[in-house]
Design a protein around this motif. Structure first.
Motif, mmCIF file in Angstrom:
data_model
loop_
_atom_site.group_PDB
_atom_site.id
_atom_site.type_symbol
_atom_site.label_atom_id
_atom_site.label_comp_id
_atom_site.label_asym_id
_atom_site.label_seq_id
_atom_site.Cartn_x
_atom_site.Cartn_y
_atom_site.Cartn_z
ATOM 1 N N PRO A 220 0.780 -1.236 0.000
ATOM 2 C CA PRO A 220 0.000 0.000 0.000
ATOM 3 C C PRO A 220 0.811 1.286 0.000
ATOM 4 O O PRO A 220 0.227 2.366 -0.109
ATOM 5 C CB PRO A 220 -0.797 -0.116 1.310
ATOM 6 N N ALA A 221 2.143 1.238 0.159
ATOM 7 C CA ALA A 221 2.922 2.465 0.328
ATOM 8 C C ALA A 221 4.096 2.515 -0.635
ATOM 9 O O ALA A 221 4.609 1.479 -1.091
ATOM 10 C CB ALA A 221 3.423 2.583 1.768
ATOM 11 N N VAL A 222 4.535 3.752 -0.943
ATOM 12 C CA VAL A 222 5.699 3.949 -1.814
ATOM 13 C C VAL A 222 6.397 5.240 -1.416
ATOM 14 O O VAL A 222 5.750 6.219 -1.018
ATOM 15 C CB VAL A 222 5.271 4.003 -3.302
ATOM 16 N N SER A 223 7.710 5.245 -1.494
ATOM 17 C CA SER A 223 8.510 6.444 -1.244
ATOM 18 C C SER A 223 8.626 7.234 -2.538
ATOM 19 O O SER A 223 9.059 6.699 -3.565
ATOM 20 C CB SER A 223 9.904 6.044 -0.747
ATOM 21 N N LEU A 224 8.264 8.511 -2.496
ATOM 22 C CA LEU A 224 8.391 9.334 -3.690
ATOM 23 C C LEU A 224 9.861 9.533 -4.055
ATOM 24 O O LEU A 224 10.219 9.561 -5.234
ATOM 25 C CB LEU A 224 7.702 10.678 -3.483
ATOM 26 N N ALA A 225 10.725 9.679 -3.051
ATOM 27 C CA ALA A 225 12.143 9.889 -3.322
ATOM 28 C C ALA A 225 12.738 8.700 -4.055
ATOM 29 O O ALA A 225 13.547 8.853 -4.988
ATOM 30 C CB ALA A 225 12.898 10.150 -2.021
ATOM 31 N N LEU A 265 1.451 21.300 8.428
ATOM 32 C CA LEU A 265 2.791 21.717 8.061
ATOM 33 C C LEU A 265 3.770 21.471 9.198
ATOM 34 O O LEU A 265 3.382 21.229 10.346
ATOM 35 C CB LEU A 265 2.785 23.195 7.664
ATOM 36 N N ALA A 266 5.054 21.534 8.861
ATOM 37 C CA ALA A 266 6.098 21.265 9.838
ATOM 38 C C ALA A 266 6.054 22.238 11.004
ATOM 39 O O ALA A 266 6.466 21.907 12.119
ATOM 40 C CB ALA A 266 7.466 21.292 9.162
ATOM 41 N N ASP A 267 5.548 23.464 10.769
ATOM 42 C CA ASP A 267 5.478 24.459 11.849
ATOM 43 C C ASP A 267 4.198 24.348 12.663
ATOM 44 O O ASP A 267 3.918 25.184 13.519
ATOM 45 C CB ASP A 267 5.621 25.870 11.286
ATOM 46 N N GLY A 268 3.392 23.312 12.400
ATOM 47 C CA GLY A 268 2.193 23.068 13.188
ATOM 48 C C GLY A 268 0.913 23.614 12.592
ATOM 49 O O GLY A 268 -0.177 23.300 13.089
ATOM 50 N N ALA A 314 10.037 19.683 2.711
ATOM 51 C CA ALA A 314 10.450 19.884 4.108
ATOM 52 C C ALA A 314 9.415 20.638 4.924
ATOM 53 O O ALA A 314 9.434 20.584 6.159
ATOM 54 C CB ALA A 314 11.793 20.625 4.149
ATOM 55 N N ASP A 315 8.505 21.355 4.248
ATOM 56 C CA ASP A 315 7.484 22.134 4.965
ATOM 57 C C ASP A 315 6.265 21.295 5.343
ATOM 58 O O ASP A 315 5.394 21.778 6.073
ATOM 59 C CB ASP A 315 7.040 23.322 4.115
ATOM 60 N N PHE A 316 6.181 20.067 4.829
ATOM 61 C CA PHE A 316 5.021 19.223 5.123
ATOM 62 C C PHE A 316 5.315 18.282 6.289
ATOM 63 O O PHE A 316 6.408 17.723 6.397
ATOM 64 C CB PHE A 316 4.641 18.365 3.911
ATOM 65 N N ASN A 370 5.797 12.939 5.890
ATOM 66 C CA ASN A 370 7.218 13.274 5.772
ATOM 67 C C ASN A 370 7.999 12.362 6.713
ATOM 68 O O ASN A 370 7.875 12.458 7.933
ATOM 69 C CB ASN A 370 7.449 14.745 6.131
ATOM 70 N N GLN A 371 8.805 11.484 6.138
ATOM 71 C CA GLN A 371 9.611 10.554 6.911
ATOM 72 C C GLN A 371 11.079 10.813 6.609
ATOM 73 O O GLN A 371 11.612 10.360 5.606
ATOM 74 C CB GLN A 371 9.226 9.108 6.590
ATOM 75 N N GLY A 372 11.703 11.615 7.489
ATOM 76 C CA GLY A 372 13.113 11.938 7.308
ATOM 77 C C GLY A 372 13.407 12.716 6.043
ATOM 78 O O GLY A 372 14.448 12.517 5.408
ATOM 79 N N GLY A 373 12.475 13.625 5.674
ATOM 80 C CA GLY A 373 12.666 14.436 4.476
ATOM 81 C C GLY A 373 12.153 13.809 3.201
ATOM 82 O O GLY A 373 12.251 14.412 2.119
#
Length: 411
Positions: A220-225, A265-268, A314-316, A370-373
């Motif tokens: 069910p999952a895939v890394s975009l990177a 977002l990363a800033d909440g 990085a903002d997500f 977002n998992q480690g960027g």
């Protein structure tokens, strides 16, 4: 055809006459219209900004032909030869700026497009402006080997600065010319209008793409990177086919599905991107997600589309893409929906929704975290059944613990 905000229509790949018009008179701000030829969402140089003072694009594809006045109506005319538009140009944005006031004081804003035989192929009356001093009235954009026109009607309260930030234009100021004046100018009271949000990053296909990735229950999952999708635009498309069933209430043209996204977002900061309440989002400012329109019939080949700006990964923190039934059915049963994620770089990702056997009006499609960027896409395909008196938005919020406050809204 007369269009509503957010709608689109095919246009012929030929020479088009594009007329942008408004009313003028005492107390009404002077208005400048322009065309922006965009590659990867921005102009490449000032040459891509065609105005009355800079009337011709070097390619010959766009030319400002005249500004004329008939009574209290002023019209700017562009000639756009779509066959001559450079391959790197994905969109031609039709923009306007107001000098000495806002677009709420400029009545009669409209765009009319005709073909070489003088037949009207698109017409949009912009009736929603208020405090904006810069507006995007519409855009011509490439789609599946052809061209379309979209009625946009979105603006900025900071005038040219808003356009400059969005599209990369310089702060050059055009030489102000007096509006063409008729022998007698009747008085006209300014009309009040209302605003809206932002724009989208266009899709750009790479010549060589990795193989498509299909998400299933087992995988069910895939890394975009890992698929090479680390920058550019990620376009999320929802398409559906309708068949008759006990939960449908009309034909395919009556069905209105809304593609939406909850974001954190990363800033909440948290919020939603959706057509309801005109919360269309923005690509170059938070939340870096944009809904490109509202397909209210379910009959469009385009379906509904969201675009995510992967340059701001990085903002997500997380993004949940979901869909609601606004009208035409009381469940997803029989709708045969398909979701496709098309990154500008890397492999496309798709999956189909399983058959729905419950009276569900909201379905969680995919969760991006977002998992480690690295953004990881997880197929959800989760049908939810709202409790009596609970909205689909509040239902999906509770299921995923977003913790937002909701109020009734319309579109």
């Amino acid at each position: 055809m007369t269009m509503s905000k957010g709608s689109n229509t095919p246009v012929p790949t030929t020479v088009l006459r594009v007329e942008t018009s408004r009313r003028a008179g005492p107390g009404i701000p002077a208005t400048e219209f322009s065309a922006l030829l965009l590659a990867s969402g921005r102009i490449r140089s000032d040459a891509d900004h065609v105005t009355r003072d800079h009337p011709a694009h070097p390619s010959g594809a766009v030319r400002h032909e005249e500004t004329r006045r008939d009574g209290d109506h002023v019209t700017d005319v562009l000639a756009v030869d779509l066959a001559r538009v450079e391959d790197t140009v994905e969109r031609i944005v039709l923009a306007a700026t107001a000098d000495g006031g806002t677009f709420g004081q400029v009545p009669g804003l409209a765009v009319r497009i005709t073909d070489t035989d003088g037949r009207a192929v698109a017409h949009y009356d912009n009736t929603g402006a208020s405090v904006e001093t810069a507006l995007v009235l519409g855009e011509l954009y490439r789609r599946q080997g052809g061209w379309k026109f979209r009625a946009v009607g979105q603006g900025y309260g900071n005038g040219r600065d808003g356009l400059a930030e969005e599209y990369g234009i310089t702060a050059r100021r055009e030489t102000r010319r007096a509006e063409p004046t008729p022998p007698e100018l009747p008085r006209s009271a300014p009309e009040s209008r209302r605003p809206d949000p932002e724009l989208r990053l266009p899709e750009a296909e790479s010549t060589a793409r990795p193989a498509k990735v299909t998400l299933t229950k087992a995988a069910p999952a895939v890394s975009l990177a890992k698929q090479g999708a680390t920058s550019g635009a990620l376009r999320v498309n929802l398409n559906w086919r309708m068949r008759e069933g006990r939960w449908t209430k009309g034909t395919a043209r009556d069905l209105d599905l809304d593609l939406c996204a909850l974001y954190e977002l990363a800033d909440g900061r948290k919020g939603v991107v959706q057509a309801l309440g005109n919360a269309f989002g923005s690509l170059h400012r938070p939340p870096y997600i944009h809904l490109d329109g509202d397909d209210r019939t379910g009959a469009s080949n385009d379906g509904e589309n969201l675009t995510v700006n992967l340059d701001h990964t990085a903002d997500f923190r997380r993004v949940l893409v979901f869909v609601t039934i606004y009208a035409g059915a009381t469940s997803f049963a029989g709708l045969h929906a398909t979701v496709t994620l098309r990154p500008q770089h890397g492999a496309p990702v798709d999956f189909s929704l399983d058959d729905c056997a419950v009276p569900s009006t909201v379905c969680a499609l995919a969760l991006l975290t977002n998992q480690g960027g690295d953004l990881v896409v997880r197929r959800e395909a989760r049908y939810l059944v709202p409790e009596r008196g609970t909205s689909p938005q509040r239902t999906v919020d509770r299921a995923y613990g977003w913790g937002m406050n909701w109020t009734p809204g319309r579109k």
